[in-house]
Design a protein around this motif. Structure first.
Motif, PDB file in Angstrom:
ATOM      1  N   THR A 555      17.063 -11.785  -7.697  1.00  0.00           N
ATOM      2  CA  THR A 555      17.345 -13.079  -8.298  1.00  0.00           C
ATOM      3  C   THR A 555      17.960 -14.020  -7.266  1.00  0.00           C
ATOM      4  OG1 THR A 555      19.543 -12.327  -8.945  1.00  0.00           O
ATOM      5  CG2 THR A 555      17.750 -11.986 -10.531  1.00  0.00           C
ATOM      6  N   ASP A 556      18.017 -15.295  -7.602  1.00  0.00           N
ATOM      7  CA  ASP A 556      18.692 -16.238  -6.705  1.00  0.00           C
ATOM      8  C   ASP A 556      20.167 -15.902  -6.582  1.00  0.00           C
ATOM      9  OD1 ASP A 556      16.532 -17.814  -5.886  1.00  0.00           O
ATOM     10  OD2 ASP A 556      16.600 -19.009  -7.711  1.00  0.00           O
ATOM     11  N   THR A 557      20.750 -15.329  -7.624  1.00  0.00           N
ATOM     12  CA  THR A 557      22.143 -14.873  -7.553  1.00  0.00           C
ATOM     13  C   THR A 557      22.289 -13.789  -6.494  1.00  0.00           C
ATOM     14  OG1 THR A 557      22.426 -15.349  -9.905  1.00  0.00           O
ATOM     15  CG2 THR A 557      24.043 -13.904  -8.889  1.00  0.00           C
ATOM     16  N   THR A 558      21.317 -12.887  -6.429  1.00  0.00           N
ATOM     17  CA  THR A 558      21.331 -11.833  -5.407  1.00  0.00           C
ATOM     18  C   THR A 558      21.188 -12.425  -4.010  1.00  0.00           C
ATOM     19  OG1 THR A 558      20.483 -10.107  -6.869  1.00  0.00           O
ATOM     20  CG2 THR A 558      20.020  -9.861  -4.528  1.00  0.00           C
ATOM     21  N   LEU A 559      20.223 -13.319  -3.835  1.00  0.00           N
ATOM     22  CA  LEU A 559      19.990 -13.889  -2.502  1.00  0.00           C
ATOM     23  C   LEU A 559      21.179 -14.713  -2.041  1.00  0.00           C
ATOM     24  CD1 LEU A 559      16.210 -14.878  -2.713  1.00  0.00           C
ATOM     25  CD2 LEU A 559      17.266 -12.667  -2.215  1.00  0.00           C
ATOM     26  N   ALA A 560      21.823 -15.413  -2.963  1.00  0.00           N
ATOM     27  CA  ALA A 560      23.025 -16.168  -2.600  1.00  0.00           C
ATOM     28  C   ALA A 560      24.141 -15.218  -2.168  1.00  0.00           C
ATOM     29  CB  ALA A 560      23.471 -17.018  -3.785  1.00  0.00           C
ATOM     30  N   LEU A 561      24.235 -14.066  -2.840  1.00  0.00           N
ATOM     31  CA  LEU A 561      25.224 -13.055  -2.474  1.00  0.00           C
ATOM     32  C   LEU A 561      24.976 -12.544  -1.058  1.00  0.00           C
ATOM     33  CD1 LEU A 561      27.498 -11.049  -3.356  1.00  0.00           C
ATOM     34  CD2 LEU A 561      25.678  -9.586  -4.265  1.00  0.00           C
ATOM     35  N   TRP A 562      23.708 -12.281  -0.751  1.00  0.00           N
ATOM     36  CA  TRP A 562      23.376 -11.753   0.575  1.00  0.00           C
ATOM     37  C   TRP A 562      23.538 -12.785   1.690  1.00  0.00           C
ATOM     38  CZ3 TRP A 562      18.007  -9.048  -0.540  1.00  0.00           C
ATOM     39  CH2 TRP A 562      18.214  -7.962  -1.399  1.00  0.00           C
ATOM     40  N   SER A 563      23.421 -14.051   1.352  1.00  0.00           N
ATOM     41  CA  SER A 563      23.394 -15.087   2.403  1.00  0.00           C
ATOM     42  C   SER A 563      24.644 -15.040   3.266  1.00  0.00           C
ATOM     43  CB  SER A 563      23.217 -16.468   1.775  1.00  0.00           C
ATOM     44  OG  SER A 563      24.334 -16.810   0.968  1.00  0.00           O
ATOM     45  N   GLY A 564      25.799 -14.728   2.642  1.00  0.00           N
ATOM     46  CA  GLY A 564      27.029 -14.648   3.418  1.00  0.00           C
ATOM     47  C   GLY A 564      26.994 -13.526   4.438  1.00  0.00           C
ATOM     48  N   VAL A 565      26.344 -12.431   4.090  1.00  0.00           N
ATOM     49  CA  VAL A 565      26.217 -11.297   5.013  1.00  0.00           C
ATOM     50  C   VAL A 565      25.410 -11.704   6.237  1.00  0.00           C
ATOM     51  CG1 VAL A 565      25.253  -8.983   5.297  1.00  0.00           C
ATOM     52  CG2 VAL A 565      26.450  -9.594   3.167  1.00  0.00           C
ATOM     53  N   PHE A 566      24.268 -12.359   6.033  1.00  0.00           N
ATOM     54  CA  PHE A 566      23.398 -12.713   7.158  1.00  0.00           C
ATOM     55  C   PHE A 566      23.967 -13.855   7.981  1.00  0.00           C
ATOM     56  CE2 PHE A 566      20.627 -10.154   4.592  1.00  0.00           C
ATOM     57  CZ  PHE A 566      19.892  -9.452   5.533  1.00  0.00           C
ATOM     58  N   ALA A 567      24.767 -14.699   7.348  1.00  0.00           N
ATOM     59  CA  ALA A 567      25.443 -15.754   8.111  1.00  0.00           C
ATOM     60  C   ALA A 567      26.469 -15.147   9.060  1.00  0.00           C
ATOM     61  CB  ALA A 567      26.108 -16.741   7.155  1.00  0.00           C
ATOM     62  N   ALA A 568      27.124 -14.077   8.631  1.00  0.00           N
ATOM     63  CA  ALA A 568      28.149 -13.434   9.459  1.00  0.00           C
ATOM     64  C   ALA A 568      27.552 -12.515  10.516  1.00  0.00           C
ATOM     65  CB  ALA A 568      29.113 -12.640   8.577  1.00  0.00           C
ATOM     66  N   LEU A 569      26.308 -12.061  10.320  1.00  0.00           N
ATOM     67  CA  LEU A 569      25.680 -11.103  11.235  1.00  0.00           C
ATOM     68  C   LEU A 569      24.327 -11.658  11.686  1.00  0.00           C
ATOM     69  CD1 LEU A 569      26.441  -7.903   9.122  1.00  0.00           C
ATOM     70  CD2 LEU A 569      27.602  -8.574  11.237  1.00  0.00           C
ATOM     71  N   PRO A 570      24.316 -12.582  12.633  1.00  0.00           N
ATOM     72  CA  PRO A 570      23.068 -13.275  13.001  1.00  0.00           C
ATOM     73  C   PRO A 570      22.001 -12.370  13.610  1.00  0.00           C
ATOM     74  CG  PRO A 570      24.857 -13.857  14.483  1.00  0.00           C
ATOM     75  CD  PRO A 570      25.483 -13.104  13.352  1.00  0.00           C
TER      76      PRO A 570
END
Length: 734
Positions: A555-570
């Motif tokens: 869901t978009d809720t899931t992808l929004a949750l993951w976005s912080g992880v990928f922002a911190a780990l480029p």
């Protein structure tokens, strides 16, 4: 056609007579018959027989013109045959009352006319008035007991009214009278399918095919049943041939879509469903299946919209309503809203059965200590994720204290089926029993506690449980939620999914919640030879995250949750499971909208279990989904040494990850907020020694935990059954 007296044929060269026109029509010479009628009517505009015949001639090409001719004939003479013919020009529901009045008048004039009675029964049946239709058909059959067409129409009406037993009797009588009646064979097959007798239905359709190999009706239904039997190539050939014969046949497009979806050609499947809907916008089955295709592609909101459209088109469509309930779990974390929808389901679909069974008395002896009969009901006793949980339970049941009966609703068996069967005291293959017959079988077996393993998932038999065939009925395993049904008295859960002493938690369910001491799940991978590998990041030089969950959980809720992880780990990469085609393209676009570039993402398709498990050898950390956490997929990841940090919420399905991690002694990997989740994942990804050690020890940790202690879990389940049974024994008998 009226049976009134007609004049004799004219002599050669004389003015034509009605008999000449009638003879031309009967031999198929429509042009001559039309010309002769015109001459007769010109000579005598009140020639009722010629006017009636002109209506019959015009009927196939111009219904309104035919009606006008019949009206003129009736103005001359009120003939019951003319009235019957007039009624045949009424093809729309708006004209139905007019046609019924015409036929009723015909029967007043000629009470013993089986054709008029047959036609009147047919019209009442089309209006859904079985009570009015039945005496018409039965009077017609009494007058013409060898008239196959009347039997056929009666049987078809009974089928549409869901009077399956009576429909079968009448359609079989039709075939005794007319063994080559293709439509009767076809409709008999529909009755057999409706009563879950797939083998007999297939035989009926195969026989119909020998009689009419080009019948689009037969080909369409044959394709559907062949698909259900797993004969994919034959099914596709039948459906494609049906569409060649009749390109506008919506049911064939729908069945072809199901076939394409089953073989993984999702974009083609969606196109087939959309073609069916273009042809018939209110076709509920196609709307339901388009929703399923959207769900498989990860478009859960589109799926929900399709299910709602299907219900709007057909409010009684039980499959669409179950799929809506199932999908709503992925779209939000409001368990009270889910309960409300589940209760609407019970009110809409189960109410008559619930009312009939509410005062039902069970003869089971009220002895709290005797050996109990436990019945498990499922369509998925096979190579299915459910077997990962049923295997350790069935293997460790105490057969001295509990007799175990499995009711297999599926029609396909495999090696896993055989393994599960060995652990049951009684195994019943009941896929070809309808709900009423299966309920009676369960009563005859004296089942004390009946366990619903499917709830609102695919293959559910909600109306079986609404009949209350056992005194104690409980929901477990399908997912931790509610059925919404008053017929299900209990649900099993655990302290992590549903914390105790929290009234707002218990209010989410219509059932009474009984908490198992440790865990809702007990797991066996059934793949013990496949070992975890070393941490992939050590060789790759970067972290690879993965999520092999059903795409509908992305869901978009899931992808929004993951976005912080990928922002911190480029430098991190991501592996996802999704079908090929537009589903991956759309998912890539949605990921990009959340800041996760396509260059960081790769995909895996749906795979056989061993290949799927091997995919975890490429993944360092599994990313959980929200609001619906991973359940089986998380256990699979942990079994393969891949940790699964989780974000938990208010609903039970959003607390599955918390349950698993708590049972593994890893509660620090569970977070109650997005920020907490990102912090936990990023910290783990940046600590490779800890991550490597965790990977190396996860399998042993799992094996030592309640999550894989089958004997302990079976004792807990049996104690729960005994507690439910004791509560029933303590109740005052009805």
């Amino acid at each position: 056609m009226s049976d009134s007296p007609v004049p004799e044929a004219a002599a050669p060269g004389a003015q034509p007579t009605f008999v000449d026109a009638l003879a031309a029509w009967q031999r198929g010479d429509t042009a001559t018959a039309r010309a002769l009628c015109e001459r007769l009517i010109t000579a005598d505009p009140r020639d009722a027989n010629a006017l009636n015949l002109a209506g019959l001639i015009e009927g196939p090409r111009d219904r309104l013109a035919a009606r006008a001719f019949f009206g003129r004939a009736l103005a001359v003479r009120e003939d019951p045959g003319f009235l019957v013919n007039l009624a045949t020009t009424c093809h729309s529901a708006a004209d139905r009352d007019f046609a019924i009045r015409a036929l009723q008048r015909a029967i007043e004039l000629r009470p013993h006319d089986p054709v008029a009675l047959n036609n009147l029964g047919h019209l009442h049946g089309e209006a859904g008035d079985c009570a009015q239709a039945t005496p018409c058909f039965e009077r017609a059959i009494a007058l013409a007991p060898a008239h196959a067409a009347i039997h056929f129409n009666y049987g078809t009406m009974l089928f549409k009214a869901r009077e399956f037993a009576r429909a079968e009797t009448v359609l079989r009588r039709t075939l005794e009278l007319s063994p080559a009646h293709v439509d009767a064979w076809n409709n008999l097959a529909q009755v057999l399918l409706a009563t879950h007798r797939h083998t007999e239905a297939l035989a009926a359709l195969e026989h119909a095919y020998t009689l009419a190999p080009d019948s689009a009706d037969v080909l369409t239904n044959l394709g559907c049943v062949l698909l259900d039997a797993g004969r994919i190539d034959e099914a596709r050939a039948a459906l494609e041939r049906a569409l060649q014969r009749e390109p506008g046949r919506v049911s064939a497009w729908n069945n072809l879509g199901n076939l394409l979806m089953q073989v993984g050609r999702l974009d083609e499947a969606r196109a087939a469903f959309m073609r069916a809907i273009e042809l018939k916008p209110d076709f509920a089955d196609a709307l339901l299946n388009l929703g399923n295709a959207h769900s498989k592609a990860g478009s859960i909101e589109e799926a929900i919209a399709c299910y709602r459209r299907a219900l709007a088109a057909n409010p009684t469509h039980i499959g669409a309503h179950s799929n809506l309930l199932w999908s709503l779990m992925f779209a939000g974390d409001d368990a009270l809203a889910l309960r409300a929808e589940a209760e609407r389901f019970a009110t809409r679909h189960e109410a008559p059965l619930l009312a009939a069974s509410a005062a039902q008395r069970h003869a089971n002896p009220r002895d709290a200590r005797r050996r109990l009969r436990i019945g498990y009901v499922s369509p998925d006793f096979r190579n299915h994720c459910q077997s990962l949980f049923m295997t350790p339970l069935l293997r460790h049941h105490d057969h001295a204290a509990f007799e175990i009966v499995c009711y297999a609703l599926g029609t396909r068996r495999d090696a896993v089926t055989a393994q599960l069967e060995r652990h049951a005291d009684v195994w019943r293959d009941v896929g070809e029993l309808d709900d009423a017959r299966l309920a009676q079988q369960i009563r005859d077996d004296g089942i004390d506690v009946l366990v619903d393993l499917t709830m609102h998932m695919d293959g559910a038999r909600r109306l079986l449980f609404a009949r209350r065939p056992a005194p104690v009925q409980v929901a477990w395993l399908a997912y931790p939620g509610t059925t919404g049904s008053p017929a299900i008295g209990w649900r099993l859960t655990d302290p992590w999914l549903d914390p105790a002493n929290a009234p707002e938690i218990d209010a989410q369910y219509t059932e009474r919640s009984l908490r198992l001491p440790d865990t809702f799940w007990c797991y066996d991978s059934l793949a013990h030879d496949l070992e975890p590998n070393a941490l992939p990041a050590l060789a790759a030089g970067h972290i690879t995250f993965g999520c092999l969950n059903n795409p509908c959980k992305l869901t978009d809720t899931t992808l929004a949750l993951w976005s912080g992880v990928f922002a911190a780990l480029p430098g991190a990469q991501l592996m996802l499971m999704a079908p090929e085609g537009s589903a991956r393209e759309r998912l890539t676009q949605r990921l990009a909208a959340h800041g996760i570039d396509a260059a960081r993402v790769r995909f895996s398709g749906f795979q056989p279990r061993e290949a799927y498990l091997r995919t975890y050898r490429q993944i360092d950390i599994a990313l959980d989904t929200f609001p619906a956490n991973g359940h089986t997929t998380s256990l699979d990841a942990l079994w393969m040494g891949v940790p699964v940090p989780t974000r938990y919420g208010r609903s039970a399905v959003s607390r599955a990850g918390l349950c698993l991690l708590a049972n593994l002694g890893l509660p620090e990997l569970a977070a109650a907020s997005n920020a907490g989740y990102v912090a936990a994942v990023v910290a783990l990804a940046r600590d490779l020694p800890r991550l490597a050690a965790l990977r190396a020890g996860l399998r042993a940790r799992m094996a030592a935990s309640p999550l894989m202690d089958g004997a302990r879990f079976a004792r807990n389940m049996e104690a729960a059954y005994r507690q439910m049974w004791s509560a029933w024994c303590a109740e005052a008998p009805c």
